[in-house]
Design a protein around this motif. Structure first.
Motif, short mmCIF file in Angstrom:
data_model
loop_
_atom_site.label_atom_id
_atom_site.label_comp_id
_atom_site.label_asym_id
_atom_site.label_seq_id
_atom_site.Cartn_x
_atom_site.Cartn_y
_atom_site.Cartn_z
N LYS A 5 -5.10 48.37 58.12
CA LYS A 5 -5.88 48.68 59.32
C LYS A 5 -4.95 49.06 60.46
N ILE A 6 -5.42 49.96 61.30
CA ILE A 6 -4.75 50.28 62.56
C ILE A 6 -5.77 49.94 63.65
N ILE A 7 -5.40 49.04 64.56
CA ILE A 7 -6.32 48.60 65.62
C ILE A 7 -5.64 48.83 66.96
N LYS A 20 -10.40 48.68 69.29
CA LYS A 20 -10.98 49.82 68.60
C LYS A 20 -10.29 49.92 67.24
N ILE A 21 -11.06 49.90 66.17
CA ILE A 21 -10.49 50.09 64.85
C ILE A 21 -10.25 51.59 64.67
N ILE A 22 -9.00 51.95 64.60
CA ILE A 22 -8.59 53.35 64.48
C ILE A 22 -8.70 53.81 63.03
N ALA A 23 -8.27 52.98 62.11
CA ALA A 23 -8.33 53.29 60.69
C ALA A 23 -8.48 51.99 59.92
N LEU A 37 -1.20 50.47 53.05
CA LEU A 37 -1.80 51.79 52.94
C LEU A 37 -1.66 52.57 54.23
N LEU A 38 -1.36 51.88 55.32
CA LEU A 38 -1.24 52.49 56.65
C LEU A 38 0.00 51.97 57.36
N GLU A 39 0.53 52.77 58.26
CA GLU A 39 1.62 52.32 59.13
C GLU A 39 1.59 53.14 60.41
#
Length: 182
Positions: A5-7, A20-23, A37-39
């Motif tokens: 997750k990206i927040i 806000k949840i970006i991804a 899975l994300l960075e």
């Protein structure tokens, strides 16, 4: 998992916090067997006050370290916008942002090369860097406000991110001419 997750957290008027949840890829088919899975690659506020988030996806089915996409999100008065950063088959791993004379640029690196492209521009321009630079993790060392008409250079740090020999790796300070005015 924090790498799925990206927040974005922000303090709003009145002192209240917003998120806000970006991804969110926590429900992706790879999420059960892969922790990352994300960075996030960059969080940047430009001179006009817009917020920029750059993040990477790692969704290659066989290679968990291969960057599959890089996304650029912008939050301004109109809200959030998202677009994929066109890497033009250059195997770009990291992207940072910097400003020159109120123009926004990407600084990008591959394993052993560095590139610059104006946001919205068409072509990545390769930068002259030392031949020993590898596993490059870039930092823009010029102040956040970017360069001005009196500064002719952009200062960049190229750090080796190769974990197998990090202690003996070479790290570089590079000074490049600022991109010309259009």
């Amino acid at each position: 998992n924090i790498y799925q997750k990206i927040i974005y957290f922000s303090r709003e008027e009145g002192g209240l916090w917003d998120r806000k949840i970006i991804a969110d890829l926590s429900n992706h088919e790879l999420a059960e067997r892969r922790p990352r899975l994300l960075e996030q690659s960059d969080l940047y506020e430009d001179a006009a006050g817009a917020i920029h988030i750059l993040y990477k996806e790692f969704l290659h089915p066989d290679n968990d370290w291969q960057t599959s996409k890089i996304w650029h999100l912008v939050k301004d008065a109109a809200g959030w916008r998202r677009q994929e950063v066109d890497r033009q088959n250059l195997e770009i791993n990291w992207v940072r942002l910097f400003e020159v004379d109120d123009r926004l640029f990407y600084l990008a690196t591959t394993w052993d090369k560095a590139f610059v492209k104006e946001v919205g521009g068409d072509k990545w321009n390769e930068l002259p860097i030392p031949s020993g630079a590898q596993a490059i993790y870039p930092y823009v060392a010029t102040p956040k406000t970017g360069t001005s008409a009196v500064a002719d250079y952009l200062d960049i740090l190229l750090l080796s991110a190769e974990k197998r020999d990090y202690a003996s790796s070479s790290h570089y300070y590079v000074r490049i001419p600022k991109p010309p005015s259009t």
